[in-house]
Motif scaffolding. Structure first.
Motif, short mmCIF file in Angstrom:
data_model
loop_
_atom_site.label_atom_id
_atom_site.label_comp_id
_atom_site.label_asym_id
_atom_site.label_seq_id
_atom_site.Cartn_x
_atom_site.Cartn_y
_atom_site.Cartn_z
N PRO A 88 0.81 -1.52 0.09
CA PRO A 88 -0.03 -0.08 -0.03
C PRO A 88 0.94 1.20 -0.04
O PRO A 88 1.84 1.26 0.83
CB PRO A 88 -0.78 -0.30 1.12
CG PRO A 88 -0.12 -0.97 1.97
CD PRO A 88 0.75 -1.99 1.20
N THR A 89 0.66 2.14 -0.80
CA THR A 89 1.26 3.60 -0.78
C THR A 89 0.49 4.42 0.10
O THR A 89 -0.72 4.56 -0.06
CB THR A 89 1.17 4.17 -2.42
OG1 THR A 89 1.84 3.03 -3.09
CG2 THR A 89 1.79 5.52 -2.43
N LEU A 90 1.03 4.63 1.05
CA LEU A 90 0.46 5.54 2.08
C LEU A 90 0.87 7.08 2.01
O LEU A 90 0.24 7.76 2.74
CB LEU A 90 0.95 4.99 3.51
CG LEU A 90 0.50 3.70 3.78
CD1 LEU A 90 0.95 3.27 5.28
CD2 LEU A 90 -0.80 3.35 3.70
N TRP A 91 1.55 7.49 1.14
CA TRP A 91 1.70 8.77 0.76
C TRP A 91 2.36 9.09 -0.57
O TRP A 91 3.20 8.22 -1.11
CB TRP A 91 2.55 9.85 1.99
CG TRP A 91 3.88 9.29 2.27
CD1 TRP A 91 4.42 8.41 3.10
CD2 TRP A 91 5.06 9.83 1.16
NE1 TRP A 91 5.96 8.55 2.85
CE2 TRP A 91 5.97 9.39 1.88
CE3 TRP A 91 5.02 10.89 0.38
CZ2 TRP A 91 7.60 9.56 1.50
CZ3 TRP A 91 6.46 11.22 -0.20
CH2 TRP A 91 7.56 10.46 0.26
N SER A 92 2.01 10.13 -1.14
CA SER A 92 2.68 10.49 -2.35
C SER A 92 2.54 11.82 -2.58
O SER A 92 2.08 12.75 -1.87
CB SER A 92 2.05 9.87 -3.69
OG SER A 92 0.62 10.32 -3.66
N THR A 93 3.74 12.44 -3.44
CA THR A 93 3.77 13.77 -3.73
C THR A 93 3.50 14.10 -5.11
O THR A 93 3.51 13.14 -5.93
CB THR A 93 5.46 14.15 -3.56
OG1 THR A 93 6.00 13.68 -4.53
CG2 THR A 93 5.71 13.93 -2.01
N PRO A 94 3.05 15.14 -5.56
CA PRO A 94 2.70 15.45 -7.12
C PRO A 94 4.02 15.51 -7.96
O PRO A 94 3.72 15.06 -9.11
CB PRO A 94 2.51 17.09 -6.94
CG PRO A 94 1.99 17.36 -5.52
CD PRO A 94 2.75 16.30 -4.76
N ALA A 95 5.22 15.42 -7.31
CA ALA A 95 6.34 15.25 -8.22
C ALA A 95 6.57 13.70 -8.28
O ALA A 95 7.84 13.23 -9.20
CB ALA A 95 7.67 15.75 -7.45
N LEU A 118 11.81 9.71 -3.07
CA LEU A 118 11.70 10.98 -2.89
C LEU A 118 12.07 11.58 -4.44
O LEU A 118 13.34 11.40 -4.66
CB LEU A 118 12.72 11.60 -1.96
CG LEU A 118 12.32 11.36 -0.61
CD1 LEU A 118 13.24 12.20 0.51
CD2 LEU A 118 10.77 11.99 -0.22
N ALA A 119 11.26 12.34 -4.83
CA ALA A 119 11.41 12.93 -6.53
C ALA A 119 12.53 14.31 -6.07
O ALA A 119 12.52 14.76 -4.78
CB ALA A 119 10.09 13.46 -6.86
N PRO A 120 13.02 14.76 -6.99
CA PRO A 120 13.85 15.93 -6.80
C PRO A 120 13.15 17.01 -6.20
O PRO A 120 11.76 17.38 -6.69
CB PRO A 120 14.29 16.24 -8.18
CG PRO A 120 14.19 15.11 -8.98
CD PRO A 120 13.09 14.28 -8.40
N GLY A 121 13.55 17.72 -4.98
CA GLY A 121 12.94 18.69 -4.24
C GLY A 121 12.09 18.10 -3.22
O GLY A 121 11.63 19.00 -2.52
N ASP A 122 11.78 16.87 -3.33
CA ASP A 122 10.48 16.41 -2.21
C ASP A 122 11.09 16.63 -0.71
O ASP A 122 12.48 16.28 -0.52
CB ASP A 122 10.23 14.99 -2.43
CG ASP A 122 9.16 14.90 -3.36
OD1 ASP A 122 8.51 15.67 -3.65
OD2 ASP A 122 9.04 13.59 -3.77
N VAL A 123 10.30 16.78 0.33
CA VAL A 123 10.86 16.84 1.53
C VAL A 123 9.72 16.14 2.45
O VAL A 123 8.53 16.58 2.21
CB VAL A 123 11.22 18.43 2.11
CG1 VAL A 123 11.36 18.45 3.44
CG2 VAL A 123 11.95 19.23 1.30
N ARG A 124 9.99 15.32 3.43
CA ARG A 124 9.15 14.78 4.04
C ARG A 124 9.13 14.97 5.44
O ARG A 124 10.25 14.61 6.01
CB ARG A 124 8.93 13.38 3.39
CG ARG A 124 7.75 12.51 4.13
CD ARG A 124 6.36 12.97 3.46
NE ARG A 124 5.40 12.14 4.46
CZ ARG A 124 4.02 12.20 4.10
NH1 ARG A 124 3.79 13.04 2.87
NH2 ARG A 124 3.10 11.82 4.72
#
Length: 192
Positions: A88-95, A118-124
């Motif tokens: 299961p994917t529990l979080w995702s980013t637009p990138a 983490l895509a380039p620029g992603d911060v979690r």
């Protein structure tokens, strides 16, 4: 939400409702204990919300269960296999960044294994977990910056780090290429 996310949201809602009713807790009691609104809890139980990991962790704590009890398929076997693409994917980013719970140990202490990209620029950013929680990261591709307890370290492919998860922490990819890493979380304070 797409079909996969819809099915996961419904499954999480069913598990939250089952855990709440089994413990004879009201919506208001769980919402107050978890620090979420009653409306959010109703939406989660109905499967119409896509709750954040933070919300899921707070609900799991209020219900006295570990996060895997809310998001993983039930297991009837001692050998539990999760095939590629089934976690299961529990979080995702637009990138395109994501966090997938790929496995957990059904033991007294909750132990989780995650696949993160983490895509380039992603911060979690992550809130503090239960006292005694530890996190382990092994970078498989690219590089990331991990901040925990006010300290910051940059890790490249092949590097690993261990740190307390019971303090605020964050993972970031300030680079131009994706970063892939495994994350293990051991939470002795979470019920299994």
């Amino acid at each position: 939400m797409d079909d996969g996310n819809d099915a996961l949201a419904r499954a999480i809602g069913d598990r939250v409702r089952d855990a709440r009713t089994t413990r004879r807790l009201t919506l208001d009691q769980v919402a107050a204990s978890a620090g979420v609104s009653r409306r959010m809890l109703v939406n989660v139980e109905q499967g119409s919300a896509n709750p954040s990991i933070g919300t899921l962790l707070r609900l799991a704590g209020a219900l006295g269960v570990g996060l895997p009890a809310l998001v993983e398929p039930p297991r009837a076997e001692t050998l539990s296999v999760v095939r590629d693409g089934d976690a299961p994917t529990l979080w995702s980013t637009p990138a395109g960044g994501y966090g997938r719970l790929v496995a957990s140990a059904g033991s007294h202490d909750v132990t989780e294994l995650w696949e993160w990209m983490l895509a380039p620029g992603d911060v979690r950013e992550s809130d503090s977990h239960s006292p005694g929680t530890r996190e382990l990261i092994h970078v498989l591709e690219g590089s990331i910056t991990v901040t925990a307890d006010g300290r910051r370290v940059t890790l490249a492919a092949g590097d690993a780090v261990a740190f307390p998860g019971d303090v605020p922490h964050a993972y970031a990819n300030p680079n131009g290429e994706r970063a892939l890493f495994s994350l293990a979380v051991s939470d002795p304070g979470a019920p299994s």
